[in-house]
Scaffold this motif. Structure first.
Motif, PDB file in Angstrom:
ATOM      1  N   LEU A 136       0.831  -1.211   0.000  1.00 56.38           N
ATOM      2  CA  LEU A 136       0.000   0.000   0.000  1.00 56.38           C
ATOM      3  C   LEU A 136       0.860   1.253   0.000  1.00 56.38           C
ATOM      4  N   THR A 137       1.936   1.248   0.785  1.00 54.95           N
ATOM      5  CA  THR A 137       2.783   2.435   0.867  1.00 54.95           C
ATOM      6  C   THR A 137       3.586   2.643  -0.423  1.00 54.95           C
ATOM      7  N   VAL A 138       4.097   1.553  -0.997  1.00 56.41           N
ATOM      8  CA  VAL A 138       4.845   1.664  -2.253  1.00 56.41           C
ATOM      9  C   VAL A 138       3.940   2.148  -3.381  1.00 56.41           C
ATOM     10  N   ALA A 139       2.651   1.838  -3.288  1.00 56.33           N
ATOM     11  CA  ALA A 139       1.699   2.317  -4.298  1.00 56.33           C
ATOM     12  C   ALA A 139       1.705   3.837  -4.366  1.00 56.33           C
ATOM     13  N   ASN A 140       1.894   4.486  -3.225  1.00 52.41           N
ATOM     14  CA  ASN A 140       1.919   5.954  -3.200  1.00 52.41           C
ATOM     15  C   ASN A 140       3.201   6.526  -3.786  1.00 52.41           C
ATOM     16  N   VAL A 141       4.270   5.717  -3.794  1.00 47.64           N
ATOM     17  CA  VAL A 141       5.547   6.172  -4.334  1.00 47.64           C
ATOM     18  C   VAL A 141       5.658   5.871  -5.822  1.00 47.64           C
ATOM     19  N   VAL A 142       5.170   4.697  -6.236  1.00 45.26           N
ATOM     20  CA  VAL A 142       5.333   4.238  -7.617  1.00 45.26           C
ATOM     21  C   VAL A 142       4.002   4.192  -8.365  1.00 45.26           C
ATOM     22  N   GLY A 143       3.033   3.476  -7.797  1.00 44.13           N
ATOM     23  CA  GLY A 143       1.778   3.221  -8.502  1.00 44.13           C
ATOM     24  C   GLY A 143       0.979   4.468  -8.837  1.00 44.13           C
ATOM     25  N   VAL A 144       0.830   5.360  -7.852  1.00 44.85           N
ATOM     26  CA  VAL A 144      -0.002   6.549  -8.062  1.00 44.85           C
ATOM     27  C   VAL A 144       0.634   7.528  -9.058  1.00 44.85           C
ATOM     28  N   PRO A 145       1.920   7.899  -8.889  1.00 43.86           N
ATOM     29  CA  PRO A 145       2.516   8.796  -9.893  1.00 43.86           C
ATOM     30  C   PRO A 145       2.541   8.177 -11.294  1.00 43.86           C
ATOM     31  N   LEU A 146       2.882   6.871 -11.380  1.00 44.73           N
ATOM     32  CA  LEU A 146       2.935   6.200 -12.682  1.00 44.73           C
ATOM     33  C   LEU A 146       1.545   6.107 -13.296  1.00 44.73           C
ATOM     34  N   GLY A 147       0.557   5.773 -12.454  1.00 41.37           N
ATOM     35  CA  GLY A 147      -0.824   5.694 -12.940  1.00 41.37           C
ATOM     36  C   GLY A 147      -1.345   7.032 -13.412  1.00 41.37           C
ATOM     37  N   THR A 148      -0.964   8.087 -12.701  1.00 43.32           N
ATOM     38  CA  THR A 148      -1.358   9.446 -13.110  1.00 43.32           C
ATOM     39  C   THR A 148      -0.714   9.806 -14.440  1.00 43.32           C
ATOM     40  N   LEU A 149       0.567   9.483 -14.588  1.00 39.38           N
ATOM     41  CA  LEU A 149       1.285   9.766 -15.840  1.00 39.38           C
ATOM     42  C   LEU A 149       0.658   9.021 -17.014  1.00 39.38           C
ATOM     43  N   ILE A 150       0.335   7.735 -16.806  1.00 41.18           N
ATOM     44  CA  ILE A 150      -0.306   6.939 -17.864  1.00 41.18           C
ATOM     45  C   ILE A 150      -1.662   7.535 -18.222  1.00 41.18           C
ATOM     46  N   GLY A 151      -2.419   7.904 -17.188  1.00 39.93           N
ATOM     47  CA  GLY A 151      -3.747   8.463 -17.410  1.00 39.93           C
ATOM     48  C   GLY A 151      -3.727   9.773 -18.166  1.00 39.93           C
ATOM     49  N   GLN A 152      -2.729  10.609 -17.873  1.00 41.18           N
ATOM     50  CA  GLN A 152      -2.650  11.911 -18.529  1.00 41.18           C
ATOM     51  C   GLN A 152      -2.108  11.808 -19.957  1.00 41.18           C
ATOM     52  N   SER A 153      -1.342  10.754 -20.243  1.00 41.76           N
ATOM     53  CA  SER A 153      -0.755  10.614 -21.582  1.00 41.76           C
ATOM     54  C   SER A 153      -1.544   9.661 -22.480  1.00 41.76           C
ATOM     55  N   ALA A 154      -1.994   8.535 -21.926  1.00 41.72           N
ATOM     56  CA  ALA A 154      -2.700   7.540 -22.744  1.00 41.72           C
ATOM     57  C   ALA A 154      -4.197   7.491 -22.474  1.00 41.72           C
ATOM     58  N   GLY A 155      -4.657   8.220 -21.466  1.00 42.00           N
ATOM     59  CA  GLY A 155      -6.073   8.204 -21.117  1.00 42.00           C
ATOM     60  C   GLY A 155      -6.313   7.505 -19.795  1.00 42.00           C
ATOM     61  N   TRP A 156      -7.204   8.053 -18.999  1.00 44.95           N
ATOM     62  CA  TRP A 156      -7.439   7.514 -17.660  1.00 44.95           C
ATOM     63  C   TRP A 156      -8.002   6.096 -17.684  1.00 44.95           C
ATOM     64  N   ARG A 157      -8.686   5.732 -18.759  1.00 45.17           N
ATOM     65  CA  ARG A 157      -9.229   4.372 -18.846  1.00 45.17           C
ATOM     66  C   ARG A 157      -8.103   3.330 -18.881  1.00 45.17           C
ATOM     67  N   VAL A 158      -6.996   3.688 -19.510  1.00 47.48           N
ATOM     68  CA  VAL A 158      -5.850   2.775 -19.570  1.00 47.48           C
ATOM     69  C   VAL A 158      -5.302   2.527 -18.166  1.00 47.48           C
TER      70      VAL A 158
END
Length: 409
Positions: A136-158
């Motif tokens: 859960l804690t690593v998700a805030n370091v890696v998952g959330v920023p990476l997921g935000t980057l993917i969402g902003q570049s490829a679309g939030w559905r991805v």
């Protein structure tokens, strides 16, 4: 540490990512569906409420199912919810997807905590729980920023499709690595509910609400605080949240390690220091370097309380800990919701963007007082049986002395 903890940590990573990544994607989601940002915010609120109510509901439904199978079913529910969010044709459907995914959250961490603790020796239980929460804690370091980057570049559905894929990996890991431990015999729903009559369980949950509430009173409003008060650019908020996540990772591991050695002193130190740091944040928020250091410390001290509080619930709900453990996860989300609301109240009252830090400091201090009360009650309860045993022992000695005197006479 057993490999099964890795499978639990992967599941926790996916759950942590889907919980927090939506905050960075609200503008894109709102734009796609043609709704306002406040309306899109219901995706956050709905998830939190789903965790609160889903934790006891799903745990009760799973009382007759072996824990491994229940964990697999919960990961399946998580996958379905995120896939539904990824393909949702309307905002209402996405909201349903978020709620479906959230139903798995509390029960997974609650049951997972019990399984993790059972996988290791008694003196390593808090460390095992911390290992699972590392996901859960690593998700805030890696998952959330990476997921935000993917969402902003490829679309939030991805992003939500990728999170669903993480759920598949977590499901496979649980199926392969978690041992198939049979459901404990003789444990029924009434035994699980009986844990809530234990004052120590209730005090631990109250500490969870107040302690973690103190963290989110400040972090919920970190963006306006850092941009309007500290003077950071809008784009800096992302790395500040990564810094907060790094603090969470470190605090979680340290809390797990020392809770196995001295649980209550660990709580005293972390809650007391958290209250002080949050109070100081009203001053350090005016300086970029000092505010960045403070954000890291809030993450570290806040999550240092998680393993000891979760272990304390397990210790005092012995015999039927699953429901209490899951409800304690819901208590974290109740603390988040309560503190976010209180922080909004003081900002709306015109007290400024740093005012929520005082709210957080008061909440953390209240949690510390409950920890002191809990420990005092525990000492009194342990002293009472000792006193009761001393009275008959003294009576027996007196009788023996009288008998010896009679014989002598």
């Amino acid at each position: 540490m057993p490999l099964a903890l890795l499978a639990l940590a992967i599941g926790a990573f996916g759950i942590g990512t889907t919980e927090f990544v939506i905050m960075g994607l609200l503008p894109e989601v709102a734009s796609d569906y043609g709704v306002s940002i406040p309306t899109a915010g219901f995706l956050v609120t709905g998830y939190a409420l789903g965790v609160m109510f889903g934790a006891p509901l799903m745990t009760v439904l799973g009382t007759k199912i072996p824990r491994k199978r229940m964990l697999m079913l919960l990961m399946g529910l998580f996958i379905v919810g995120n896939l539904l969010s990824a393909v949702a044709p309307a905002f209402s459907v996405m909201l349903i997807g978020r709620v479906v995914a959230s139903l798995a959250h509390g029960a997974f961490f609650g049951i997972g905590s019990v399984v993790a603790a059972d996988l290791v020796a008694p003196h390593k239980k808090a460390g095992a729980i911390a290992m699972m929460f590392t996901g859960l804690t690593v998700a805030n370091v890696v998952g959330v920023p990476l997921g935000t980057l993917i969402g902003q570049s490829a679309g939030w559905r991805v992003t939500f499709a990728v999170v669903a894929a993480l759920g598949v990996v977590g499901l496979a890991g649980v199926a392969k690595l978690v041992p198939d431990v049979p459901k404990p015999e003789g444990v029924r729903l009434r035994h699980e509910l009986a844990a809530f009559t234990n004052v120590q369980v209730l005090l631990a949950m109250a500490m969870t609400v107040l302690g973690f509430g103190g963290v989110f009173a400040a972090i919920t409003y970190i963006a306006p605080m850092m941009t309007h008060v500290a003077g950071f650019a809008d784009g800096s908020v992302t790395w500040l949240l990564v810094l907060f996540g790094l603090g969470m990772v470190g605090g979680n591991l340290v809390g797990g390690k020392f809770a196995d050695r001295a649980l209550m002193p660990m709580l005293y130190i972390s809650l007391g220091a958290l209250a002080v740091v949050l109070a100081l944040f009203t001053l350090t928020a005016h300086d970029k370097i000092a505010s960045a250091v403070t954000v890291f410390l809030i993450g570290a001290l806040g999550f240092a309380t998680v393993p000891p509080l979760q272990k304390r619930v397990l210790d005092h709900a012995h015999g039927a800990p699953t429901l209490a453990s899951a409800v304690n996860i819901g208590a974290f989300n109740l603390g988040n919701a309560l503190s976010a609301w209180l922080g909004g109240v003081v900002i709306a009252a015109g007290l400024g963007y740093t005012a929520p830090n005082w709210v957080g400091a008061v909440l953390a201090a209240a949690a510390l007082l409950l920890a002191v009360l809990s420990s005092a009650l525990e000492r009194r309860q342990s002293a009472a049986p000792a006193a009761d045993e001393a009275v008959p022992a003294a009576a027996d000695r007196g009788a023996a002395e009288r008998g010896a005197a009679a014989v002598h006479h």
